[in-house]
Design a protein around this motif. Structure first.
Motif, PDB file in Angstrom:
ATOM      1  N   LEU A  28       1.051  -1.486   0.443  1.00 55.73           N
ATOM      2  CA  LEU A  28       0.105  -0.379   0.126  1.00 55.73           C
ATOM      3  C   LEU A  28       0.720   1.126   0.267  1.00 55.73           C
ATOM      4  CD1 LEU A  28      -2.602  -1.100   2.843  1.00 55.73           C
ATOM      5  CD2 LEU A  28      -3.154  -0.851  -0.294  1.00 55.73           C
ATOM      6  N   VAL A  29       1.877   1.425   0.346  1.00 59.46           N
ATOM      7  CA  VAL A  29       2.855   2.608   0.473  1.00 59.46           C
ATOM      8  C   VAL A  29       3.844   2.436  -0.478  1.00 59.46           C
ATOM      9  CG1 VAL A  29       5.038   3.533   2.113  1.00 59.46           C
ATOM     10  CG2 VAL A  29       3.183   2.063   3.334  1.00 59.46           C
ATOM     11  N   ALA A  30       4.113   1.242  -1.668  1.00 55.01           N
ATOM     12  CA  ALA A  30       4.177   1.605  -2.678  1.00 55.01           C
ATOM     13  C   ALA A  30       2.986   1.920  -3.973  1.00 55.01           C
ATOM     14  CB  ALA A  30       4.675   0.189  -2.953  1.00 55.01           C
ATOM     15  N   MET A  31       2.505   1.102  -3.528  1.00 55.68           N
ATOM     16  CA  MET A  31       1.110   2.255  -4.485  1.00 55.68           C
ATOM     17  C   MET A  31       0.988   3.777  -4.393  1.00 55.68           C
ATOM     18  SD  MET A  31      -3.077   2.248  -4.724  1.00 55.68           S
ATOM     19  CE  MET A  31      -2.816   2.477  -2.732  1.00 55.68           C
ATOM     20  N   THR A  32       0.883   4.590  -2.408  1.00 57.23           N
ATOM     21  CA  THR A  32       0.589   5.566  -2.877  1.00 57.23           C
ATOM     22  C   THR A  32       1.225   6.283  -2.899  1.00 57.23           C
ATOM     23  OG1 THR A  32      -0.320   4.523  -0.291  1.00 57.23           O
ATOM     24  CG2 THR A  32       0.256   7.252  -0.907  1.00 57.23           C
ATOM     25  N   CYS A  33       2.727   5.933  -3.061  1.00 60.59           N
ATOM     26  CA  CYS A  33       4.419   6.559  -3.418  1.00 60.59           C
ATOM     27  C   CYS A  33       4.151   6.824  -5.124  1.00 60.59           C
ATOM     28  CB  CYS A  33       5.257   6.159  -3.648  1.00 60.59           C
ATOM     29  SG  CYS A  33       5.751   6.186  -1.719  1.00 60.59           S
ATOM     30  N   VAL A  34       3.772   5.743  -5.821  1.00 57.06           N
ATOM     31  CA  VAL A  34       3.257   5.796  -7.251  1.00 57.06           C
ATOM     32  C   VAL A  34       1.992   6.412  -7.668  1.00 57.06           C
ATOM     33  CG1 VAL A  34       2.524   4.042  -8.786  1.00 57.06           C
ATOM     34  CG2 VAL A  34       4.234   3.577  -7.513  1.00 57.06           C
ATOM     35  N   SER A  35       0.794   5.696  -6.923  1.00 54.30           N
ATOM     36  CA  SER A  35      -0.473   7.455  -6.926  1.00 54.30           C
ATOM     37  C   SER A  35       0.281   8.604  -6.763  1.00 54.30           C
ATOM     38  CB  SER A  35      -1.396   6.630  -6.061  1.00 54.30           C
ATOM     39  OG  SER A  35      -2.456   7.451  -6.315  1.00 54.30           O
ATOM     40  N   ILE A  36       0.908   9.240  -5.693  1.00 57.66           N
ATOM     41  CA  ILE A  36       0.899  10.436  -5.830  1.00 57.66           C
ATOM     42  C   ILE A  36       1.810  10.564  -7.063  1.00 57.66           C
ATOM     43  CG2 ILE A  36       2.327  11.833  -3.840  1.00 57.66           C
ATOM     44  CD1 ILE A  36       1.329  10.319  -2.333  1.00 57.66           C
ATOM     45  N   THR A  37       2.780  10.238  -7.000  1.00 58.65           N
ATOM     46  CA  THR A  37       4.094   9.928  -8.336  1.00 58.65           C
ATOM     47  C   THR A  37       3.396  10.632  -9.398  1.00 58.65           C
ATOM     48  OG1 THR A  37       5.823   9.393  -7.301  1.00 58.65           O
ATOM     49  CG2 THR A  37       5.877   9.851  -9.686  1.00 58.65           C
ATOM     50  N   GLY A  38       2.339  10.049  -9.960  1.00 52.22           N
ATOM     51  CA  GLY A  38       0.979   9.771 -10.760  1.00 52.22           C
ATOM     52  C   GLY A  38       0.590  11.082 -10.783  1.00 52.22           C
ATOM     53  N   ALA A  40       1.000  13.800  -9.492  1.00 53.69           N
ATOM     54  CA  ALA A  40       1.956  15.212  -9.994  1.00 53.69           C
ATOM     55  C   ALA A  40       2.755  14.627 -11.051  1.00 53.69           C
ATOM     56  CB  ALA A  40       3.990  15.343  -8.658  1.00 53.69           C
ATOM     57  N   LEU A  41       2.277  14.283 -11.694  1.00 55.19           N
ATOM     58  CA  LEU A  41       2.831  13.918 -13.576  1.00 55.19           C
ATOM     59  C   LEU A  41       2.116  14.556 -13.834  1.00 55.19           C
ATOM     60  CD1 LEU A  41       5.716  11.222 -13.335  1.00 55.19           C
ATOM     61  CD2 LEU A  41       6.455  13.561 -13.045  1.00 55.19           C
ATOM     62  N   VAL A  42       0.440  14.294 -13.732  1.00 54.16           N
ATOM     63  CA  VAL A  42      -0.279  14.812 -14.984  1.00 54.16           C
ATOM     64  C   VAL A  42      -0.135  16.043 -15.865  1.00 54.16           C
ATOM     65  CG1 VAL A  42      -3.148  15.382 -14.537  1.00 54.16           C
ATOM     66  CG2 VAL A  42      -2.001  13.795 -13.632  1.00 54.16           C
ATOM     67  N   PRO A  43       0.127  17.127 -14.864  1.00 55.68           N
ATOM     68  CA  PRO A  43       0.053  18.438 -15.874  1.00 55.68           C
ATOM     69  C   PRO A  43       1.324  18.169 -17.047  1.00 55.68           C
ATOM     70  CG  PRO A  43       0.428  18.739 -13.464  1.00 55.68           C
ATOM     71  CD  PRO A  43       0.451  17.167 -13.158  1.00 55.68           C
ATOM     72  N   LEU A  44       1.995  17.089 -16.900  1.00 56.55           N
ATOM     73  CA  LEU A  44       2.818  17.864 -17.694  1.00 56.55           C
ATOM     74  C   LEU A  44       3.037  15.975 -19.426  1.00 56.55           C
ATOM     75  CD1 LEU A  44       6.637  15.678 -15.960  1.00 56.55           C
ATOM     76  CD2 LEU A  44       5.580  18.344 -16.495  1.00 56.55           C
ATOM     77  N   ASN A  45       1.366  16.169 -18.826  1.00 58.11           N
ATOM     78  CA  ASN A  45       0.698  15.028 -19.788  1.00 58.11           C
ATOM     79  C   ASN A  45       1.273  14.256 -20.658  1.00 58.11           C
ATOM     80  OD1 ASN A  45      -1.921  14.827 -21.060  1.00 58.11           O
ATOM     81  ND2 ASN A  45      -2.063  16.278 -23.468  1.00 58.11           N
ATOM     82  N   ILE A  46       2.667  13.555 -20.345  1.00 58.75           N
ATOM     83  CA  ILE A  46       2.874  12.269 -20.697  1.00 58.75           C
ATOM     84  C   ILE A  46       2.358  10.425 -20.441  1.00 58.75           C
ATOM     85  CG2 ILE A  46       5.300  13.534 -20.567  1.00 58.75           C
ATOM     86  CD1 ILE A  46       6.057  11.928 -17.641  1.00 58.75           C
ATOM     87  N   GLY A  47       0.754  11.356 -20.711  1.00 58.57           N
ATOM     88  CA  GLY A  47      -0.016   9.249 -19.901  1.00 58.57           C
ATOM     89  C   GLY A  47      -0.195   8.907 -18.705  1.00 58.57           C
ATOM     90  N   LEU A  48       0.977   9.160 -17.418  1.00 60.16           N
ATOM     91  CA  LEU A  48       1.355   9.000 -16.541  1.00 60.16           C
ATOM     92  C   LEU A  48      -0.126   9.747 -15.479  1.00 60.16           C
ATOM     93  CD1 LEU A  48       4.981   8.451 -16.176  1.00 60.16           C
ATOM     94  CD2 LEU A  48       3.163   6.994 -17.159  1.00 60.16           C
ATOM     95  N   GLY A  49      -0.365   8.834 -14.447  1.00 58.03           N
ATOM     96  CA  GLY A  49      -1.718   9.810 -13.302  1.00 58.03           C
ATOM     97  C   GLY A  49      -1.828   8.959 -11.982  1.00 58.03           C
ATOM     98  N   PRO A  50      -2.743   9.264 -11.324  1.00 56.14           N
ATOM     99  CA  PRO A  50      -2.755   8.860 -10.516  1.00 56.14           C
ATOM    100  C   PRO A  50      -3.127   7.189 -10.318  1.00 56.14           C
ATOM    101  CG  PRO A  50      -4.755   9.894 -10.426  1.00 56.14           C
ATOM    102  CD  PRO A  50      -4.272  10.107 -11.643  1.00 56.14           C
TER     103      PRO A  50
END
Length: 168
Positions: A28-38, A40-50
């Motif tokens: 769950l910690v790993a998934m939360t980190c991935v989701s938070i990173t995703g 943060a990357l939404v504004p870059l419009n590179i296909g990543l998200g939460p």
């Protein structure tokens, strides 16, 4: 011989549940980190998200983890104790208190498992699901029920252990 086998079985069940619960929390910690990173990357419009349904995964996983840790806490005597009057009661009085507290914990654990089972049956009967991922809720209840049943079994062993210690 029988007692030592029973103690070993209770300890192994409690430890296995705690390790599984810990692994779930790490995931769950790993998934939360991935989701938070995703996020943060939404504004870059590179296909990543939460991660879709991250809040649902957290709710379900933490609920399971809590029930997974209860058996180990009971087995190791990790529950909160009030030792304010311990010196007043002496060895026999403290042994009686240990037996009574373990009996009460066994009753509580059994009631928790029973009520969790009834809740699981209701969720199964009505086909209730999570909002985003549409995961069947009965499965989360069933996962928690495994920990609750192990908790009740370990608590019952702790009554036997308290009686054995009182006889020494």
């Amino acid at each position: 011989m029988f007692y030592s086998n029973l103690e070993r079985a209770a300890g192994l069940m409690a430890m296995a549940m705690a390790l599984i619960g810990g692994a779930v929390l790490l995931a769950l910690v790993a998934m939360t980190c991935v989701s938070i990173t995703g996020r943060a990357l939404v504004p870059l419009n590179i296909g990543l998200g939460p991660v879709p349904g991250d809040f649902e995964w957290i709710e379900l996983g933490v609920g399971f983890a809590v029930f997974s840790f209860l058996p180990w806490c009971q087995f190791t005597g990790g529950h909160a104790r009030v030792d304010l009057f311990q010196n007043w009661f002496g060895t026999r009085g403290n042994a009686a208190i240990d037996i009574l507290s373990n009996l009460l914990m066994t009753a509580a654990a059994t009631i928790i498992a029973w009520r969790l089972y009834l809740g699981m049956a209701d969720k199964l009967r009505y086909g209730e699901t999570t909002f985003i991922l549409q995961l069947p809720l009965w499965q989360a209840y069933a996962a928690g029920l495994v920990g609750a049943v192990v908790f009740a079994l370990v608590a019952a062993f702790c009554v036997i252990r308290a009686v054995a210690e009182a006889r020494e």
